[in-house]
Design a protein around this motif. Structure first.
Motif, short mmCIF file in Angstrom:
data_model
loop_
_atom_site.label_atom_id
_atom_site.label_comp_id
_atom_site.label_asym_id
_atom_site.label_seq_id
_atom_site.Cartn_x
_atom_site.Cartn_y
_atom_site.Cartn_z
N PRO A 1 47.93 38.65 36.15
CA PRO A 1 47.43 39.96 36.18
C PRO A 1 46.05 40.00 35.29
CG PRO A 1 49.58 40.00 36.27
CD PRO A 1 49.23 38.65 35.90
N GLU A 2 46.18 39.37 34.31
CA GLU A 2 44.83 39.43 33.07
C GLU A 2 43.58 38.99 33.81
OE1 GLU A 2 48.07 37.36 31.24
OE2 GLU A 2 48.36 38.74 32.70
N ASP A 3 43.66 38.25 35.10
CA ASP A 3 42.51 37.54 35.64
C ASP A 3 41.91 38.53 36.60
OD1 ASP A 3 42.83 34.76 34.49
OD2 ASP A 3 44.33 34.74 35.83
N THR B 1 41.80 40.56 42.48
CA THR B 1 43.06 41.53 41.87
C THR B 1 44.12 40.62 42.05
OG1 THR B 1 41.59 43.48 42.79
CG2 THR B 1 44.17 43.60 42.30
N VAL B 2 44.95 40.48 40.89
CA VAL B 2 46.09 39.89 40.91
C VAL B 2 47.22 40.82 40.48
CG1 VAL B 2 47.33 37.91 39.72
CG2 VAL B 2 44.87 37.71 39.88
N SER C 1 40.99 30.96 27.84
CA SER C 1 42.15 31.90 28.50
C SER C 1 42.35 31.31 29.99
CB SER C 1 41.45 33.15 28.70
OG SER C 1 40.40 33.40 29.32
N VAL C 2 41.28 30.46 30.52
CA VAL C 2 41.50 29.64 31.70
C VAL C 2 41.61 28.40 31.67
CG1 VAL C 2 40.09 31.77 32.65
CG2 VAL C 2 39.03 29.53 32.30
N ARG D 1 33.08 36.98 34.46
CA ARG D 1 34.04 38.04 35.05
C ARG D 1 33.94 39.21 33.99
NH1 ARG D 1 40.07 35.52 34.08
NH2 ARG D 1 39.93 35.51 31.99
N GLN D 2 34.13 40.17 34.59
CA GLN D 2 34.16 41.71 33.89
C GLN D 2 35.33 42.39 34.39
OE1 GLN D 2 30.59 43.97 34.05
NE2 GLN D 2 31.01 44.82 31.98
N ALA D 3 36.40 42.74 33.60
CA ALA D 3 37.47 43.60 34.05
C ALA D 3 37.01 45.10 33.54
CB ALA D 3 38.86 43.22 33.19
N PRO D 4 37.69 45.92 34.07
CA PRO D 4 37.68 47.58 34.02
C PRO D 4 37.54 47.61 32.60
CG PRO D 4 38.75 47.38 35.77
CD PRO D 4 38.85 45.94 35.37
#
Length: 118
Positions: free
Chosen positions: A87-89, A115-116, A62-63, A38-41
């Motif tokens: 939300p961090e996911d 999107t959480v 983290s998961v 995964r890649q968050a902004p």
């Protein structure tokens, strides 16, 4: 070479669940290890879960306890069941074939957006 396509993302409330799918164009019997990334902004892409052909799994800290990776070799599909989402996911989720700790075998696809909301 094998082609992987991610699907199943969407918008979900915190505490909710989603199941992502990674469908392969061909047989995955010969692929020893597959992984979800995964890649968050603004953040680096990270490996969140992996699974071997015989079912051995690994997870990012983290998961752990919230996500479960599985694969159906007969259907040529890998899954990521995500529960208790935070939300961090929030990120774009990709699947690929890990090579060691950092490299991957395939080009990155489009991924699927998760999107959480709070």
């Amino acid at each position: 070479q094998v082609h992987l396509v991610e699907s199943g993302g969407g918008l979900v409330q915190a505490g909710g669940s989603l199941r992502l799918s990674c469908a392969a164009s061909g047989s995955i019997f010969s692929i020893n290890t597959m992984g979800w990334y995964r890649q968050a902004p603004g953040k680096q892409r990270e490996l969140v879960a992996s699974i071997t052909s015989d079912g051995n799994t690994n997870y990012a800290d983290s998961v752990k306890g919230r996500f479960t990776v599985s694969r159906d070799n007969a259907e040529n599909t890998m899954y990521l069941q995500m529960n208790s989402l935070k939300p961090e996911d929030t990120a774009v989720y990709y699947c690929n074939i890990p090579i060691g700790l950092r490299a991957v075998r395939l080009m990155w696809g489009q991924g699927t957006q998760v999107t959480v909301s709070s």
